[in-house]
Scaffold this motif. Sequence first.
Motif, PDB file in Angstrom:
ATOM      1  N   SER A  77       7.123  -4.908  -7.056  1.00 11.07           N
ATOM      2  CA  SER A  77       8.100  -5.079  -5.997  1.00 11.07           C
ATOM      3  C   SER A  77       9.531  -4.945  -6.507  1.00 11.07           C
ATOM      4  CB  SER A  77       7.929  -6.453  -5.356  1.00 11.07           C
ATOM      5  OG  SER A  77       6.655  -6.552  -4.768  1.00 11.07           O
ATOM      6  N   HIS A  78      10.329  -4.330  -5.685  1.00 12.30           N
ATOM      7  CA  HIS A  78      11.761  -4.166  -5.923  1.00 12.30           C
ATOM      8  C   HIS A  78      12.459  -4.925  -4.808  1.00 12.30           C
ATOM      9  CE1 HIS A  78      15.291  -1.721  -4.533  1.00 12.30           C
ATOM     10  NE2 HIS A  78      15.663  -1.978  -5.758  1.00 12.30           N
ATOM     11  N   TYR A  79      13.492  -5.670  -5.135  1.00 11.34           N
ATOM     12  CA  TYR A  79      14.173  -6.514  -4.161  1.00 11.34           C
ATOM     13  C   TYR A  79      15.640  -6.129  -4.056  1.00 11.34           C
ATOM     14  CZ  TYR A  79      10.015  -9.164  -5.338  1.00 11.34           C
ATOM     15  OH  TYR A  79       8.712  -9.524  -5.587  1.00 11.34           O
ATOM     16  N   PRO A 103      16.354 -10.780 -18.582  1.00  9.40           N
ATOM     17  CA  PRO A 103      15.193 -11.331 -17.884  1.00  9.40           C
ATOM     18  C   PRO A 103      14.585 -10.440 -16.796  1.00  9.40           C
ATOM     19  CG  PRO A 103      17.200 -12.390 -17.103  1.00  9.40           C
ATOM     20  CD  PRO A 103      17.584 -11.488 -18.248  1.00  9.40           C
ATOM     21  N   TYR A 104      15.282  -9.407 -16.373  1.00  9.07           N
ATOM     22  CA  TYR A 104      14.797  -8.573 -15.277  1.00  9.07           C
ATOM     23  C   TYR A 104      14.236  -7.251 -15.793  1.00  9.07           C
ATOM     24  CZ  TYR A 104      17.196 -11.820 -12.224  1.00  9.07           C
ATOM     25  OH  TYR A 104      17.592 -12.956 -11.574  1.00  9.07           O
ATOM     26  N   ALA A 105      13.303  -6.684 -15.033  1.00  7.21           N
ATOM     27  CA  ALA A 105      12.843  -5.329 -15.329  1.00  7.21           C
ATOM     28  C   ALA A 105      13.902  -4.337 -14.854  1.00  7.21           C
ATOM     29  CB  ALA A 105      11.504  -5.058 -14.653  1.00  7.21           C
ATOM     30  N   PHE A 130       6.283  -8.207 -15.187  1.00  6.19           N
ATOM     31  CA  PHE A 130       4.957  -8.834 -15.105  1.00  6.19           C
ATOM     32  C   PHE A 130       4.215  -8.610 -13.791  1.00  6.19           C
ATOM     33  CE2 PHE A 130       7.557 -11.747 -17.866  1.00  6.19           C
ATOM     34  CZ  PHE A 130       7.113 -11.205 -19.064  1.00  6.19           C
ATOM     35  N   GLY A 131       4.526  -7.527 -13.074  1.00 10.16           N
ATOM     36  CA  GLY A 131       3.754  -7.124 -11.898  1.00 10.16           C
ATOM     37  C   GLY A 131       3.522  -8.238 -10.890  1.00 10.16           C
ATOM     38  N   PRO A 132       2.236  -8.510 -10.553  1.00 12.40           N
ATOM     39  CA  PRO A 132       1.924  -9.527  -9.545  1.00 12.40           C
ATOM     40  C   PRO A 132       2.423 -10.925  -9.922  1.00 12.40           C
ATOM     41  CG  PRO A 132      -0.002  -8.175  -9.990  1.00 12.40           C
ATOM     42  CD  PRO A 132       1.044  -7.805 -11.008  1.00 12.40           C
ATOM     43  N   LEU A 133       2.407 -11.246 -11.204  1.00 15.97           N
ATOM     44  CA  LEU A 133       2.922 -12.539 -11.639  1.00 15.97           C
ATOM     45  C   LEU A 133       4.431 -12.627 -11.376  1.00 15.97           C
ATOM     46  CD1 LEU A 133       2.538 -15.292 -12.975  1.00 15.97           C
ATOM     47  CD2 LEU A 133       2.836 -14.173 -15.193  1.00 15.97           C
ATOM     48  N   ALA A 180       6.002 -11.042  -8.996  1.00 22.57           N
ATOM     49  CA  ALA A 180       6.161 -11.177  -7.544  1.00 22.57           C
ATOM     50  C   ALA A 180       5.956 -12.628  -7.118  1.00 22.57           C
ATOM     51  CB  ALA A 180       5.180 -10.255  -6.820  1.00 22.57           C
ATOM     52  N   LEU A 181       5.019 -13.306  -7.747  1.00 25.02           N
ATOM     53  CA  LEU A 181       4.773 -14.718  -7.441  1.00 25.02           C
ATOM     54  C   LEU A 181       5.968 -15.576  -7.878  1.00 25.02           C
ATOM     55  CD1 LEU A 181       2.863 -16.963  -6.452  1.00 25.02           C
ATOM     56  CD2 LEU A 181       1.920 -17.039  -8.780  1.00 25.02           C
ATOM     57  N   VAL A 182       6.474 -15.331  -9.074  1.00 23.79           N
ATOM     58  CA  VAL A 182       7.625 -16.075  -9.584  1.00 23.79           C
ATOM     59  C   VAL A 182       8.840 -15.820  -8.683  1.00 23.79           C
ATOM     60  CG1 VAL A 182       9.252 -16.274 -11.518  1.00 23.79           C
ATOM     61  CG2 VAL A 182       6.792 -16.187 -11.953  1.00 23.79           C
ATOM     62  N   HIS A 183       8.965 -14.589  -8.191  1.00 20.83           N
ATOM     63  CA  HIS A 183      10.058 -14.279  -7.268  1.00 20.83           C
ATOM     64  C   HIS A 183       9.932 -15.116  -6.003  1.00 20.83           C
ATOM     65  CE1 HIS A 183      12.075 -11.998  -4.011  1.00 20.83           C
ATOM     66  NE2 HIS A 183      13.016 -11.903  -4.936  1.00 20.83           N
ATOM     67  N   ALA A 184       8.751 -15.134  -5.425  1.00 18.17           N
ATOM     68  CA  ALA A 184       8.532 -15.870  -4.172  1.00 18.17           C
ATOM     69  C   ALA A 184       8.746 -17.373  -4.365  1.00 18.17           C
ATOM     70  CB  ALA A 184       7.125 -15.593  -3.643  1.00 18.17           C
ATOM     71  N   LEU A 185       8.326 -17.904  -5.512  1.00 20.56           N
ATOM     72  CA  LEU A 185       8.406 -19.348  -5.742  1.00 20.56           C
ATOM     73  C   LEU A 185       9.777 -19.818  -6.218  1.00 20.56           C
ATOM     74  CD1 LEU A 185       4.960 -19.988  -7.473  1.00 20.56           C
ATOM     75  CD2 LEU A 185       5.602 -20.512  -5.105  1.00 20.56           C
ATOM     76  N   PHE A 186      10.470 -19.008  -7.022  1.00 21.02           N
ATOM     77  CA  PHE A 186      11.697 -19.471  -7.671  1.00 21.02           C
ATOM     78  C   PHE A 186      12.893 -18.533  -7.552  1.00 21.02           C
ATOM     79  CE2 PHE A 186       8.161 -21.108 -10.329  1.00 21.02           C
ATOM     80  CZ  PHE A 186       8.360 -22.464 -10.139  1.00 21.02           C
ATOM     81  N   VAL A 187      12.706 -17.292  -7.951  1.00 21.46           N
ATOM     82  CA  VAL A 187      13.839 -16.404  -8.202  1.00 21.46           C
ATOM     83  C   VAL A 187      14.629 -16.080  -6.935  1.00 21.46           C
ATOM     84  CG1 VAL A 187      14.545 -14.137  -9.078  1.00 21.46           C
ATOM     85  CG2 VAL A 187      12.780 -15.457 -10.276  1.00 21.46           C
TER      86      VAL A 187
END
Length: 157
Positions: free
Chosen positions: A2-4, A91-93, A120-123, A125-132
């Motif tokens: 995912s790209h935001y 810290p970012y891709a 880290f792909g799906p991980l 995306a999860l970290v983005h949804a939860l924290f970032v």
Amino acid sequence: MSHYVLKRTHKLPITLDQAWDFFSSPDNLAEITPSYMGFEVLSNSDSTKMYPGQIITYYVKPLFGIKIFWMTEITHVADKQYFVDEQRFGPYALWHHSHFFKEIPGGVEMRDQVHYKLPFGPLGALVHALFVKKQLEGIFVYRQQVLEKRFGKFINR
């Protein structure tokens, strides 16, 4: 992966010259970043004017208080119009942050547009949804509060 995109607009009752002078100096970054981020500029300002190719290095604590080295490059500059910083290491891709400045009646409008991607792909995306995502939004809310305290609140005329 995912790209935001994060977009924010700030209006301040200052001149374009004042806005440009403040935002184009790496020395002011720590002031507009929440203290919990542990933001520390390592580079000395090696120029009074920002320039394409300028490298700026920092330490930052984006998650769980873990100190991370971050290096950005100023890739584009149009005096008193815009500048772009891009991550070279950190810290970012992907991190591509455009800063736009425009004189408006009663002050200046500043627009930020950040394109970013986590590793880290799906991980990631999860970290983005939860924290970032929430953390980045919070940084820009904090930034607005600090800027209003420093320069005053913009009043539409």
